[in-house]
Design a protein around this motif. Structure first.
Motif, PDB file in Angstrom:
ATOM      1  N   TRP A 133       0.822  -1.204   0.000  1.00 34.71           N
ATOM      2  CA  TRP A 133       0.000   0.000   0.000  1.00 34.71           C
ATOM      3  C   TRP A 133       0.855   1.253   0.000  1.00 34.71           C
ATOM      4  N   VAL A 134       2.080   1.181   0.565  1.00 37.80           N
ATOM      5  CA  VAL A 134       2.926   2.372   0.621  1.00 37.80           C
ATOM      6  C   VAL A 134       3.213   2.876  -0.786  1.00 37.80           C
ATOM      7  N   VAL A 135       3.688   1.973  -1.637  1.00 41.29           N
ATOM      8  CA  VAL A 135       3.998   2.373  -3.014  1.00 41.29           C
ATOM      9  C   VAL A 135       2.729   2.767  -3.750  1.00 41.29           C
ATOM     10  N   ASP A 136       1.612   2.093  -3.461  1.00 41.86           N
ATOM     11  CA  ASP A 136       0.346   2.445  -4.117  1.00 41.86           C
ATOM     12  C   ASP A 136      -0.068   3.877  -3.764  1.00 41.86           C
ATOM     13  N   VAL A 137       0.064   4.247  -2.484  1.00 38.63           N
ATOM     14  CA  VAL A 137      -0.281   5.609  -2.066  1.00 38.63           C
ATOM     15  C   VAL A 137       0.635   6.621  -2.742  1.00 38.63           C
ATOM     16  N   LEU A 138       1.915   6.300  -2.823  1.00 38.52           N
ATOM     17  CA  LEU A 138       2.860   7.209  -3.462  1.00 38.52           C
ATOM     18  C   LEU A 138       2.519   7.380  -4.944  1.00 38.52           C
ATOM     19  N   ARG A 139       2.181   6.289  -5.587  1.00 37.81           N
ATOM     20  CA  ARG A 139       1.805   6.368  -7.004  1.00 37.81           C
ATOM     21  C   ARG A 139       0.561   7.226  -7.183  1.00 37.81           C
ATOM     22  N   ASP A 140      -0.403   7.065  -6.264  1.00 35.79           N
ATOM     23  CA  ASP A 140      -1.640   7.850  -6.361  1.00 35.79           C
ATOM     24  C   ASP A 140      -1.361   9.345  -6.237  1.00 35.79           C
ATOM     25  N   ARG A 141      -0.322   9.703  -5.503  1.00 40.67           N
ATOM     26  CA  ARG A 141       0.012  11.124  -5.357  1.00 40.67           C
ATOM     27  C   ARG A 141       0.684  11.674  -6.612  1.00 40.67           C
ATOM     28  N   GLY A 142       1.136  10.805  -7.481  1.00 41.76           N
ATOM     29  CA  GLY A 142       1.740  11.247  -8.733  1.00 41.76           C
ATOM     30  C   GLY A 142       3.119  11.849  -8.575  1.00 41.76           C
ATOM     31  N   LEU A 143       3.807  11.521  -7.492  1.00 39.85           N
ATOM     32  CA  LEU A 143       5.144  12.053  -7.242  1.00 39.85           C
ATOM     33  C   LEU A 143       6.201  11.010  -7.584  1.00 39.85           C
ATOM     34  N   PRO A 144       7.395  11.450  -7.956  1.00 39.88           N
ATOM     35  CA  PRO A 144       8.456  10.485  -8.242  1.00 39.88           C
ATOM     36  C   PRO A 144       8.870   9.733  -6.978  1.00 39.88           C
ATOM     37  N   VAL A 145       9.242   8.466  -7.151  1.00 46.35           N
ATOM     38  CA  VAL A 145       9.608   7.607  -6.036  1.00 46.35           C
ATOM     39  C   VAL A 145      10.868   6.838  -6.403  1.00 46.35           C
ATOM     40  N   VAL A 146      11.784   6.732  -5.452  1.00 44.68           N
ATOM     41  CA  VAL A 146      12.942   5.855  -5.613  1.00 44.68           C
ATOM     42  C   VAL A 146      12.998   4.956  -4.385  1.00 44.68           C
ATOM     43  N   THR A 147      13.257   3.672  -4.597  1.00 44.91           N
ATOM     44  CA  THR A 147      13.365   2.735  -3.492  1.00 44.91           C
ATOM     45  C   THR A 147      14.810   2.259  -3.365  1.00 44.91           C
ATOM     46  N   THR A 148      15.145   1.736  -2.194  1.00 50.94           N
ATOM     47  CA  THR A 148      16.499   1.244  -1.976  1.00 50.94           C
ATOM     48  C   THR A 148      16.589  -0.268  -2.131  1.00 50.94           C
ATOM     49  N   ALA A 149      15.562  -0.838  -2.726  1.00 51.30           N
ATOM     50  CA  ALA A 149      15.588  -2.264  -3.061  1.00 51.30           C
ATOM     51  C   ALA A 149      14.597  -2.482  -4.191  1.00 51.30           C
ATOM     52  N   PRO A 150      14.985  -3.218  -5.240  1.00 53.02           N
ATOM     53  CA  PRO A 150      14.039  -3.478  -6.327  1.00 53.02           C
ATOM     54  C   PRO A 150      12.905  -4.372  -5.853  1.00 53.02           C
ATOM     55  N   ARG A 151      11.684  -4.001  -6.191  1.00 47.39           N
ATOM     56  CA  ARG A 151      10.534  -4.832  -5.839  1.00 47.39           C
ATOM     57  C   ARG A 151      10.347  -5.909  -6.893  1.00 47.39           C
ATOM     58  N   ASP A 152       9.732  -7.018  -6.485  1.00 42.82           N
ATOM     59  CA  ASP A 152       9.502  -8.114  -7.432  1.00 42.82           C
ATOM     60  C   ASP A 152       8.632  -7.676  -8.602  1.00 42.82           C
ATOM     61  N   ASP A 153       7.720  -6.726  -8.342  1.00 44.17           N
ATOM     62  CA  ASP A 153       6.809  -6.281  -9.403  1.00 44.17           C
ATOM     63  C   ASP A 153       7.218  -4.915  -9.963  1.00 44.17           C
ATOM     64  N   ALA A 154       8.495  -4.552  -9.807  1.00 42.82           N
ATOM     65  CA  ALA A 154       8.956  -3.245 -10.282  1.00 42.82           C
ATOM     66  C   ALA A 154       8.808  -3.139 -11.796  1.00 42.82           C
ATOM     67  N   GLY A 155       8.224  -2.046 -12.255  1.00 42.50           N
ATOM     68  CA  GLY A 155       8.059  -1.813 -13.676  1.00 42.50           C
ATOM     69  C   GLY A 155       9.288  -1.146 -14.273  1.00 42.50           C
ATOM     70  N   PRO A 156       9.336  -1.045 -15.599  1.00 45.54           N
ATOM     71  CA  PRO A 156      10.515  -0.465 -16.259  1.00 45.54           C
ATOM     72  C   PRO A 156      10.735   1.007 -15.932  1.00 45.54           C
ATOM     73  N   ASP A 157       9.671   1.705 -15.512  1.00 46.43           N
ATOM     74  CA  ASP A 157       9.814   3.134 -15.218  1.00 46.43           C
ATOM     75  C   ASP A 157      10.127   3.417 -13.752  1.00 46.43           C
ATOM     76  N   GLU A 158      10.189   2.376 -12.926  1.00 41.84           N
ATOM     77  CA  GLU A 158      10.461   2.598 -11.505  1.00 41.84           C
ATOM     78  C   GLU A 158      11.947   2.834 -11.272  1.00 41.84           C
ATOM     79  N   ARG A 159      12.240   3.610 -10.234  1.00 37.88           N
ATOM     80  CA  ARG A 159      13.619   3.979  -9.929  1.00 37.88           C
ATOM     81  C   ARG A 159      14.048   3.296  -8.635  1.00 37.88           C
ATOM     82  N   TYR A 160      15.219   2.681  -8.648  1.00 34.37           N
ATOM     83  CA  TYR A 160      15.729   2.093  -7.426  1.00 34.37           C
ATOM     84  C   TYR A 160      17.252   2.050  -7.451  1.00 34.37           C
ATOM     85  N   VAL A 161      17.815   2.046  -6.253  1.00 33.68           N
ATOM     86  CA  VAL A 161      19.247   1.867  -6.081  1.00 33.68           C
ATOM     87  C   VAL A 161      19.442   0.949  -4.885  1.00 33.68           C
TER      88      VAL A 161
END
Length: 351
Positions: A133-161
């Motif tokens: 739900w955390v990532v879902d809420v962030l997506r709903d806000r329409g703001l850029p997001v970067v995570t510090t671990a790739p998610r199993d369902d990460a899409g090609p446009d997601e940012r992570y390091v």
């Protein structure tokens, strides 16, 4: 009644927009007119435009939000978190941006409000569990997001390091297995919600609650499986927090058992340092101890560990938010890790 922008405009005999420009676009006014407006505002007690409202109007807040699960104090006391945030801050300073630390309360409703109400231009998701739900809420806000671990369902446009947590953990466990250790304990925090410190029974590593702990324990298990030690033969120890004292408490019973482990592999250096504290009294056979992260205290303690670039991870995370690459593939960053062997590991006693 609080003085308003309109009151200042009326006092000077100019429009509201002219008063606003005196604060936000002073180059649009003569120096004399701007000074008249500021003098009138001071006499009326008007503090200037509301910064929050002004940020909303221009669509830019000037802050990056950093989400993490622990209490706010964790950001200032955990050695790895401090180094990571230093990297984020360094990159943010270059962009003239500030940081907003957003700890997520245990209550999901309160955590949702914290995420929904944070006034930021983007989010760095640091050390957060499987809460989709955390990532879902962030997506709903329409703001850029970067995570510090790739998610199993990460899409090609997601940012992570991040790092390959499982492979890095496998490297240090292979080192321990190569020294002949087979009776080993694996120590991590966030293994199971609400459990007491000490041994916890898990049918499978997939049952571990937190994704980072799960990946590291899986890496440990991979290395021992290669030398014939099954998951069911490994002792899993749960710490109640990622801290030195929690590591000491979690390992106490295992070290006092009739057949204690000959090695303890911890998912973090601070936990491993707690194990070394528990062993400091002596009176028992040597126990090999390993950590993960390579914080400054690890070298002082002679701790064998996995080194990962904390500050660089933070710098890249902020850069992916504030200055994203044109190629989406370049926003998927895996950093290298290094096995650092020190004096805390050695062969099985008597071998």
């Amino acid at each position: 009644m609080k003085p308003t922008l309109q009151a200042v405009a009326d006092a000077v005999g100019v429009s509201r927009s002219t008063v606003s420009n005196a604060y936000s676009r002073p180059d649009q006014l003569s120096a004399a007119l701007r000074q008249r407006i500021l003098d009138a505002a001071r006499q009326l007690g008007y503090p200037g435009p509301n910064p929050t409202a002004r940020s909303l109007r221009r669509g830019y807040v000037g802050a990056v939000g950093v989400l993490f699960e622990s209490q706010l104090s964790y950001a200032f006391t955990d050695p790895f978190a401090v180094r990571f945030l230093a990297g984020v801050a360094e990159a943010a300073e270059r962009h003239g941006t500030s940081l907003l630390l957003v700890p997520l309360p245990a209550d999901e409703a309160a955590a949702r409000r914290a995420v929904e109400n944070a006034a930021v231009d983007g989010f760095c998701v640091y050390c957060v569990g499987d809460e989709g739900w955390v990532v879902d809420v962030l997506r709903d806000r329409g703001l850029p997001v970067v995570t510090t671990a790739p998610r199993d369902d990460a899409g090609p446009d997601e940012r992570y390091v991040g790092i390959d947590e499982r492979a890095a953990a496998r490297s240090v466990a292979a080192h321990v297995a190569g020294l002949g250790h087979r009776r080993v304990a694996l120590l991590g925090d966030a293994v199971r919600p609400g459990v007491a410190p000490g041994e916890v029974r898990l049918a499978d590593v997939a049952d571990v609650a937190h994704p980072t702990t799960r990946a590291r324990l899986a890496g440990f298990a991979d290395a021992f499986a290669e030398v014939g030690v099954a998951w069911s033969e490994l002792t899993v120890l749960a710490a109640t927090a990622n801290s030195r004292s929690a590591g000491t408490a979690a390992v106490a019973a295992a070290l006092a058992a009739p057949e204690p482990p000959t090695a303890v592999l911890a998912c973090a250096d601070v936990l491993a340092l707690g194990v070394l504290d528990a062993l400091a009294g002596g009176g028992r056979p040597p126990v090999s101890v390993t950590g993960f992260d390579d914080i400054a205290e690890a070298a002082t303690a002679g701790l064998t560990t996995v080194r990962q670039p904390a500050e660089e991870k933070g710098r890249i995370a902020a850069r992916l938010l504030l200055d994203p690459p044109a190629d989406p593939a370049a926003a998927h960053v895996l950093l290298p890790t290094t096995l650092v062997v020190r004096s805390s590991t050695g062969p099985v006693p008597g071998s």
